[in-house]
Design an enzyme around this catalytic site. Sequence first.
Site, PDB file in Angstrom:
ATOM      1  N   LYS A 200       0.843  -1.191   0.000  1.00  0.00           N
ATOM      2  CA  LYS A 200       0.000   0.000   0.000  1.00  0.00           C
ATOM      3  C   LYS A 200       0.884   1.249   0.000  1.00  0.00           C
ATOM      4  O   LYS A 200       0.665   2.173  -0.758  1.00  0.00           O
ATOM      5  CB  LYS A 200      -0.892  -0.044   1.239  1.00  0.00           C
ATOM      6  CG  LYS A 200      -1.934   1.010   1.297  1.00  0.00           C
ATOM      7  CD  LYS A 200      -2.919   0.689   2.418  1.00  0.00           C
ATOM      8  CE  LYS A 200      -3.719   1.906   2.789  1.00  0.00           C
ATOM      9  NZ  LYS A 200      -4.644   1.645   3.889  1.00  0.00           N
ATOM     10  N   GLU A 206      10.550  -4.655   4.245  1.00  0.00           N
ATOM     11  CA  GLU A 206      10.618  -6.055   3.802  1.00  0.00           C
ATOM     12  C   GLU A 206      10.295  -6.165   2.320  1.00  0.00           C
ATOM     13  O   GLU A 206      11.022  -6.801   1.542  1.00  0.00           O
ATOM     14  CB  GLU A 206       9.611  -6.913   4.586  1.00  0.00           C
ATOM     15  CG  GLU A 206       9.910  -7.100   6.051  1.00  0.00           C
ATOM     16  CD  GLU A 206       9.327  -6.014   6.942  1.00  0.00           C
ATOM     17  OE1 GLU A 206       9.015  -4.915   6.422  1.00  0.00           O
ATOM     18  OE2 GLU A 206       9.208  -6.249   8.157  1.00  0.00           O
ATOM     19  N   GLY A 260      -4.943  -2.400   4.933  1.00  0.00           N
ATOM     20  CA  GLY A 260      -4.150  -3.514   4.406  1.00  0.00           C
ATOM     21  C   GLY A 260      -4.736  -4.875   4.743  1.00  0.00           C
ATOM     22  O   GLY A 260      -4.881  -5.742   3.886  1.00  0.00           O
ATOM     23  N   ARG A 261      -5.106  -5.069   6.009  1.00  0.00           N
ATOM     24  CA  ARG A 261      -5.583  -6.392   6.429  1.00  0.00           C
ATOM     25  C   ARG A 261      -6.996  -6.697   5.952  1.00  0.00           C
ATOM     26  O   ARG A 261      -7.527  -7.771   6.219  1.00  0.00           O
ATOM     27  CB  ARG A 261      -5.449  -6.539   7.948  1.00  0.00           C
ATOM     28  CG  ARG A 261      -6.138  -5.469   8.752  1.00  0.00           C
ATOM     29  CD  ARG A 261      -5.685  -5.479  10.207  1.00  0.00           C
ATOM     30  NE  ARG A 261      -6.238  -4.388  10.990  1.00  0.00           N
ATOM     31  CZ  ARG A 261      -5.705  -3.180  11.081  1.00  0.00           C
ATOM     32  NH1 ARG A 261      -4.612  -2.891  10.407  1.00  0.00           N
ATOM     33  NH2 ARG A 261      -6.265  -2.240  11.831  1.00  0.00           N
ATOM     34  N   GLU A 346      -4.239  -6.900  15.036  1.00  0.00           N
ATOM     35  CA  GLU A 346      -3.807  -5.573  14.598  1.00  0.00           C
ATOM     36  C   GLU A 346      -4.982  -4.592  14.712  1.00  0.00           C
ATOM     37  O   GLU A 346      -4.787  -3.402  14.902  1.00  0.00           O
ATOM     38  CB  GLU A 346      -3.285  -5.630  13.150  1.00  0.00           C
ATOM     39  CG  GLU A 346      -2.424  -4.441  12.778  1.00  0.00           C
ATOM     40  CD  GLU A 346      -1.617  -4.648  11.498  1.00  0.00           C
ATOM     41  OE1 GLU A 346      -0.478  -5.130  11.559  1.00  0.00           O
ATOM     42  OE2 GLU A 346      -2.142  -4.335  10.410  1.00  0.00           O
ATOM     43  N   HIS A 377      -3.830 -33.466  18.109  1.00  0.00           N
ATOM     44  CA  HIS A 377      -2.620 -34.183  18.533  1.00  0.00           C
ATOM     45  C   HIS A 377      -1.533 -33.214  18.981  1.00  0.00           C
ATOM     46  O   HIS A 377      -0.382 -33.612  19.131  1.00  0.00           O
ATOM     47  CB  HIS A 377      -2.115 -35.054  17.375  1.00  0.00           C
ATOM     48  CG  HIS A 377      -3.104 -36.108  16.999  1.00  0.00           C
ATOM     49  ND1 HIS A 377      -3.111 -37.362  17.569  1.00  0.00           N
ATOM     50  CD2 HIS A 377      -4.153 -36.091  16.134  1.00  0.00           C
ATOM     51  CE1 HIS A 377      -4.101 -38.071  17.057  1.00  0.00           C
ATOM     52  NE2 HIS A 377      -4.753 -37.319  16.193  1.00  0.00           N
ATOM     53  N   LYS A 505       9.354  -0.484  13.927  1.00  0.00           N
ATOM     54  CA  LYS A 505       9.879  -0.207  12.576  1.00  0.00           C
ATOM     55  C   LYS A 505      10.946   0.885  12.648  1.00  0.00           C
ATOM     56  O   LYS A 505      12.005   0.792  12.042  1.00  0.00           O
ATOM     57  CB  LYS A 505       8.758   0.292  11.652  1.00  0.00           C
ATOM     58  CG  LYS A 505       7.827  -0.772  11.123  1.00  0.00           C
ATOM     59  CD  LYS A 505       6.894  -0.145  10.083  1.00  0.00           C
ATOM     60  CE  LYS A 505       5.664  -0.991   9.868  1.00  0.00           C
ATOM     61  NZ  LYS A 505       4.659  -0.363   9.013  1.00  0.00           N
TER      62      LYS A 505
HETATM   63  O1  F6P Z   1       3.247  -3.458   9.810  1.00  0.00           O
HETATM   64  C1  F6P Z   1       1.891  -3.481   9.639  1.00  0.00           C
HETATM   65  C2  F6P Z   1       1.434  -3.015   8.284  1.00  0.00           C
HETATM   66  O2  F6P Z   1       1.364  -1.634   8.252  1.00  0.00           O
HETATM   67  C3  F6P Z   1       0.110  -3.664   7.980  1.00  0.00           C
HETATM   68  O3  F6P Z   1      -0.960  -3.010   8.474  1.00  0.00           O
HETATM   69  C4  F6P Z   1       0.159  -3.757   6.497  1.00  0.00           C
HETATM   70  O4  F6P Z   1      -0.751  -4.698   6.045  1.00  0.00           O
HETATM   71  C5  F6P Z   1       1.595  -4.157   6.284  1.00  0.00           C
HETATM   72  O5  F6P Z   1       2.299  -3.441   7.259  1.00  0.00           O
HETATM   73  C6  F6P Z   1       2.150  -3.936   4.915  1.00  0.00           C
HETATM   74  O6  F6P Z   1       2.115  -2.603   4.515  1.00  0.00           O
HETATM   75  P1  F6P Z   1       2.251  -2.193   3.004  1.00  0.00           P
HETATM   76  O7  F6P Z   1       1.124  -2.802   2.234  1.00  0.00           O
HETATM   77  O8  F6P Z   1       2.207  -0.699   2.986  1.00  0.00           O
HETATM   78  O9  F6P Z   1       3.576  -2.714   2.497  1.00  0.00           O
END
Ligand code: F6P
Length: 539
Positions: A200, A206, A260-261, A346, A377, A505
């Site tokens: 987003k 990452e 995002g979620r 979250e 199990h 972060k």
């Molecule tokens: O670290 C949490 C977050 O902000 C989530 O809410 C989001 O889904 C994810 O990181 C990834 O963010 P982006 O889509 O901006 O890479």
Amino acid sequence: MTLDKINPTKTKSWKKLKSLKSTVDLKTLFKNDNDRLKKYSISIDELYVDYSKNLIDDEILNLLINLSKECKLRDAIDKQFTGEKINKTEDRAVLHTALRSFDKKSPFFEVFQKDRKKIKDFSDGIIDGTFSSSTGKKFTDIVNIGIGGSDLGPVMVVEALKYYKTDLNIHFVSNIDGDHVNEILKNLNPETTFFIIVSKTFTTQETITNALTIKEWLCEKLNEKAIKSHFAAVSTNLNAIKDFGINPKFVFPMYDFIGGRFSLWGTVGLSISLAIGYQNFEKLLKGANSMDLHFKNEPFEKNIPVILALISIWYNNFLDAESEAIIPYSEYLKYLPSYLQQAVMESNGKSVDRNGNFIKYQTGNIIWGGSGTNAQHAFFQLIHQGTKLIPCDFIGFKKSLYGNDDHHNKLLSNFIGQTEALLNGIGLDDVKTEMLKSQVSHEKMDMIAPFKVFDGNKPTTTILFNNLTPKSLGMLISMYEHKIYTQGIIWNIFSYDQWGVELGKKLAAKLLTEIQTGKIKKHDDSSTFLLKKTKITKN
Ligand code: F6P
């Protein structure tokens, strides 16, 4: 116009719920009320939800429903669906429900129709080979590069619906751990692999690190020109996409009013559409939409997400349960618990209310779980005989997809048998009688019997569909999304922001410089030692 800011603990219903003294005994309730199952179950379409095995009675349920009314839930639902800026701290509307609405009057209908067409054209084009690789080959593999909401939803859905799979193989790279990306890349042919960067913000460490590593790999294996035919991007950050060199034809928009979620229903779901074909993707959306309409229109007494949210509040705030277990009796749904961990934790892991004050009551539950029967199990011992109250959702399907009755009957017998065992347990006398039948000595019996006692009275909700289809999965996910919002409203928190992920972060960014330069600044003793130790290992 904004959400009301009602402290739930000050409501009449909350106070009455707090004052209830008697404990609920499920066995007695079932014995005394022949209508219990009828009263405590809801069917819509092909979904059947049985919440009769929960520690509730009419008085508790009525008070919980009153609580939702005192907390102005109806008004909050309307505000979400009509696109009011209910995500106050980010000044945004929350419109994931509009992403799966096919009603022309729904907010942004035309925008989302256009996006859906783009998703369709793109996935059709990749699946049928119209969009080919830089060397003219048909794509065989797709890699989704994203994390959190830009990963977990697609990962879960692609796995859940792999029975409906197209010819494409879908992979996911999320972790900053370089071993993750290398493990994925090592089996891929660059000539036939397409990459989708989903972020987003397009700034997530990452995702951007992984995307750059992959870009380098592709340029090395093919050439720089290949980027135009091998990468797509999904983001709100169009400038960053351009800088990355993505072909404008393969740029998919995202919107600040889609969290995002909660975003798998739109362009973030591109990998889903590729995995199962656009028609199936649309069925997923329509399933979710049917649950949206149920949530929006049904009275709370027969409203599945509302009832489930209220029961969960009962456990969390009045019976001191801290967690909830999600147990899908389908291996396809093995990623559902981790998907819901983000969605629930979250969203509702907050300790400041909508007035900006610290909260003195419990909010978000801890979500965990695993697929049945594997979970039986692994951690069921604790659920059956441990000291903690752990309400469980049992999710199952009447039919298996491959129609193997022998396996499925066994699966279902476990699915139902576990909820029955959790409800009834087995007392000391019954344990002893059973033991005597197997000719155990009295001495041994007296010694072992207490360990074989199951208290029972452990709450479960059974969520049963006919089959695992795109539509039923859509309904299931949407059901949980609305449960989350309902709880957030009652807890007087903002469910759609996530400030709690920011501090870590920022610190990681600072420490990165220290690790890279070797100039370790002042920290607490533990962190300083770890930084120095890492440095030594590196050298
Ligand atoms: O670290 C949490 C977050 O902000 C989530 O809410 C989001 O889904 C994810 O990181 C990834 O963010 P982006 O889509 O901006 O890479």
